[in-house]
Design a protein around this motif. Structure first.
Motif, PDB file in Angstrom:
ATOM      1  N   HIS A  50      41.273  48.843  46.944  1.00 59.14           N
ATOM      2  CA  HIS A  50      40.208  49.864  46.562  1.00 59.14           C
ATOM      3  C   HIS A  50      39.321  49.189  45.466  1.00 59.14           C
ATOM      4  O   HIS A  50      38.723  50.042  44.778  1.00 59.14           O
ATOM      5  N   SER A  51      39.359  47.816  45.233  1.00 56.98           N
ATOM      6  CA  SER A  51      38.386  47.387  44.245  1.00 56.98           C
ATOM      7  C   SER A  51      37.938  45.883  44.556  1.00 56.98           C
ATOM      8  O   SER A  51      38.668  45.419  45.366  1.00 56.98           O
ATOM      9  N   SER A  52      36.807  45.627  44.236  1.00 62.14           N
ATOM     10  CA  SER A  52      36.434  44.322  44.730  1.00 62.14           C
ATOM     11  C   SER A  52      36.927  43.095  43.560  1.00 62.14           C
ATOM     12  O   SER A  52      37.293  43.299  42.578  1.00 62.14           O
ATOM     13  N   ILE A  53      36.711  41.927  44.255  1.00 54.54           N
ATOM     14  CA  ILE A  53      36.971  40.887  43.376  1.00 54.54           C
ATOM     15  C   ILE A  53      36.070  40.675  42.381  1.00 54.54           C
ATOM     16  O   ILE A  53      34.688  40.810  42.512  1.00 54.54           O
ATOM     17  N   PRO A  54      36.618  40.410  40.998  1.00 51.39           N
ATOM     18  CA  PRO A  54      35.557  40.341  39.933  1.00 51.39           C
ATOM     19  C   PRO A  54      34.358  39.201  40.209  1.00 51.39           C
ATOM     20  O   PRO A  54      34.546  38.115  40.585  1.00 51.39           O
TER      21      PRO A  54
END
Length: 184
Positions: A50-54
């Motif tokens: 639920h987060s993207s790759i920085p």
């Protein structure tokens, strides 16, 4: 069976220039592949965590530069672009040559100016140490500015070469049978 007529020095140089431009365009394909992998990994990662790759957006945006601009010169020389001749198709050949000369000359001039300005920006970014705008992973942007400048410079040279190529007649291929008759 088709034989090859001996090419003049100009067309031998043309073949070598196209080959060099083709090799320069290979990193474009690699960058496109990396972009596709990165975007796919980002989608999978975001579904799992639920987060993207920085810095994904930054990296993909910056990888777009070599993807496009390292391939431009080869596309110009190989006529890989779409040429719309709705109007010019009705012109006599000499008018088409003039129209192409004018348009490629304008493209050459614009590409030279943009390349020069981009080189200035790349050197300025290198001197100041400017980095990407993302907070998660900051990386220098001058290499991408330099690649853009090189790509624009190569595109300018390709447009100049293509303009010259318009006026140099390429020898037609003749069959081996005709070649034997001519040589007898």
């Amino acid at each position: 069976m088709e034989g090859k007529q001996e090419l003049s020095g100009f067309w031998k140089a043309d073949e070598k220039i196209k080959k060099i431009a083709k090799y320069i365009s290979y990193p474009s394909g690699i960058c496109l592949f990396v972009m596709a992998l990165w975007a796919t990994a980002n989608v999978i990662w975001s579904k799992l965590t639920h987060s993207s790759i920085p810095s994904t957006t930054d990296w993909i945006a910056y990888l777009l530069v070599p993807t496009v601009f390292l391939a431009c010169a080869y596309e110009v020389l190989d006529k890989g672009f779409v040429y719309v001749d709705i109007v010019t198709g009705k012109f006599p050949p000499i008018v088409n040559k003039i129209v192409l000369t004018i348009s490629y000359s304008i493209g050459f001039a614009v590409s030279v100016i943009m390349s020069f300005k981009q080189f200035e920006l790349a050197f300025k970014n290198m001197q100041t140490g400017k980095t990407s705008s993302t907070l998660a992973l900051s990386f220098p942007i001058w290499p991408f500015s330099a690649i853009l400048a090189i790509g624009l410079g190569l595109m300018a040279l390709a447009m100049l070469w293509y303009t010259i190529r318009i006026y140099v007649k390429k020898p037609e291929k003749i069959s081996e049978k005709e070649e034997v008759i001519i040589n007898e």
